[in-house]
Write a protein that holds these residues in place. Structure first.
Motif, short mmCIF file in Angstrom:
data_model
loop_
_atom_site.label_atom_id
_atom_site.label_comp_id
_atom_site.label_asym_id
_atom_site.label_seq_id
_atom_site.Cartn_x
_atom_site.Cartn_y
_atom_site.Cartn_z
N PHE A 218 0.70 -6.78 -7.29
CA PHE A 218 0.73 -7.43 -5.98
C PHE A 218 1.86 -6.86 -5.12
O PHE A 218 1.67 -6.56 -3.93
N LEU A 219 3.04 -6.68 -5.72
CA LEU A 219 4.18 -6.17 -4.96
C LEU A 219 3.92 -4.75 -4.46
O LEU A 219 4.34 -4.39 -3.35
N ARG A 220 3.22 -3.96 -5.25
CA ARG A 220 2.93 -2.58 -4.83
C ARG A 220 1.87 -2.54 -3.73
O ARG A 220 1.99 -1.77 -2.78
N MET A 221 0.83 -3.35 -3.88
CA MET A 221 -0.23 -3.36 -2.87
C MET A 221 0.29 -3.81 -1.51
O MET A 221 -0.14 -3.31 -0.47
N THR A 222 1.22 -4.77 -1.52
CA THR A 222 1.77 -5.30 -0.27
C THR A 222 3.00 -4.53 0.20
O THR A 222 3.53 -4.82 1.28
N LYS A 223 3.47 -3.58 -0.61
CA LYS A 223 4.65 -2.76 -0.32
C LYS A 223 5.94 -3.56 -0.33
O LYS A 223 6.99 -3.07 0.12
N ILE A 224 5.90 -4.79 -0.86
CA ILE A 224 7.12 -5.59 -0.92
C ILE A 224 8.15 -4.94 -1.82
O ILE A 224 9.37 -5.05 -1.59
N ILE A 317 -1.23 -1.97 4.42
CA ILE A 317 -0.77 -3.19 3.74
C ILE A 317 -1.83 -4.27 3.80
O ILE A 317 -2.15 -4.91 2.79
N PHE A 318 -2.41 -4.49 4.98
CA PHE A 318 -3.38 -5.57 5.13
C PHE A 318 -4.75 -5.24 4.54
O PHE A 318 -5.57 -6.14 4.32
N THR A 319 -5.00 -3.95 4.27
CA THR A 319 -6.25 -3.60 3.58
C THR A 319 -6.00 -3.31 2.11
O THR A 319 -6.84 -2.72 1.43
N LEU A 320 -4.80 -3.69 1.66
CA LEU A 320 -4.43 -3.56 0.24
C LEU A 320 -4.58 -2.13 -0.27
O LEU A 320 -5.27 -1.85 -1.25
N ASN A 321 -3.88 -1.23 0.43
CA ASN A 321 -3.72 0.14 -0.06
C ASN A 321 -4.96 1.01 0.05
O ASN A 321 -5.11 1.97 -0.69
#
Length: 323
Positions: A218-224, A317-321
């Motif tokens: 989740f952190l990677r997909m959202t770039k957090i 980010i909003f399209t999940l990578n």
């Protein structure tokens, strides 16, 4: 292969001419790279003209096939016959777009064309002239500091939440630190939220990688996980936008594969970048494309391009990578 294609295209002249085609004058390694692109093959129709032995006039192709764009190959050819030169100039005066093949490749792909002819030989265009001016670096630094300071309070809150999620999923150090190669090949330490188990071999992430924490995906997909790099931006080791910083061993492998890779280090690495937003799911097989994107960014840097990258980053980010 291309000789057969060229001969078959002569028959093309007898087909209906209601749709626009691209006329390629002479074929080179870069032309082949263009024609191998799946997206280009699907959306464009190409006709080929050999300046050395084609007896037809360029205007026959233009009129019969509704050609609106001419692409000229010059890197493998030192001169054009005067007759063809005059025809190209006349076509341009009549509104036909004319591109040199390097320029056309950049325009349609957003990348610089890199061609390795042999194991120890490259096709060199104006690649060695790329680089930012001193004023560009100053402006970029001012923007980096201003944006980082403005977003730091929000970033700190998100980093805190992310840290708690990592700790709950895998007790231990919530941050990940690793040495990377930066501007002018100087080494620095990068900071991220940890997304993998505490002990792993440090190799590239793979699909369904069992080293990833559940929350790490989740952190990677959202770039957090990338947000702690704002501290790298503040201390001057990184920029908000630039090529991805790599480990020294991967830099050495990449330079051995393609000498132009070191040109990425003309600028500071970035949290996001032109290559990252165009190839968000890149694998090692995409290394050449990533390098072409990075060098395109350095060659064509402008604040407007940075804004475009930021917008595309938000989209990723909003399209999940995904593109």
């Amino acid at each position: 292969m291309f000789l057969r294609t060229y001969n078959s295209m002569k028959k093309y002249l007898h087909l209906a001419h209601h749709s626009e085609r691209y006329l390629f004058i002479n074929i080179s390694n870069i032309t082949r790279k263009i024609l191998e692109e799946e997206q280009f093959k699907k959306s464009h129709k190409s006709v080929f003209f050999n300046s050395e032995n084609d007896q037809k006039s360029i205007f026959e192709y233009i009129k019969k096939l509704n050609v609106k764009t001419i692409i000229i190959e010059t890197s493998d050819l030192n001169r054009l016959p005067e007759k063809i030169t005059n025809e190209i100039i006349e076509a341009k005066l009549q509104g036909v777009k004319v591109f040199e093949v390097h320029e056309f490749y950049e325009r349609i792909n957003g990348r610089i064309p890199l061609v390795k002819l042999n194991t120890d030989e490259y096709l060199a265009d104006d690649i060695f002239s790329i680089g930012l001016e001193r004023n560009d670096f100053i402006l970029k630094r001012i923007i980096d500091l201003s944006v980082s300071i403005v977003f730091m309070p929000i970033a700190l809150l998100v980093i805190l939440v992310g840290s708690l999620l990592v700790f709950m999923n895998s007790p231990g150090n919530v941050f990940f630190s690793q040495e990377r190669v930066g501007k002018n090949s100087k080494k620095f330490r990068i900071y991220k939220l940890r997304t993998m188990r505490s002990k792993h071999n440090g190799d590239y992430t793979k699909d369904n990688d069992d080293r990833l924490l559940t929350v790490g995906r989740f952190l990677r997909m959202t770039k957090i996980d990338e947000l702690p790099q704002l501290f790298n931006v503040l201390n001057g080791n990184m920029s908000l936008i630039g090529p991805r910083p790599e480990q020294e061993k991967y830099v050495e492998e990449s330079v051995a594969e393609n000498s132009y890779f070191d040109l990425r280090h003309l600028v500071k690495p970035g949290i996001t970048g032109w290559a990252q937003v165009n190839l968000p799911r890149a694998t090692p097989k995409d290394n050449l494309k990533k390098l072409e994107y990075d060098l395109y960014y350095i060659k064509n840097y402008s604040p407007l391009l940075d804004i475009k990258i930021l917008i595309k980053t938000v989209k990723v980010i909003f399209t999940l990578n995904s593109n």
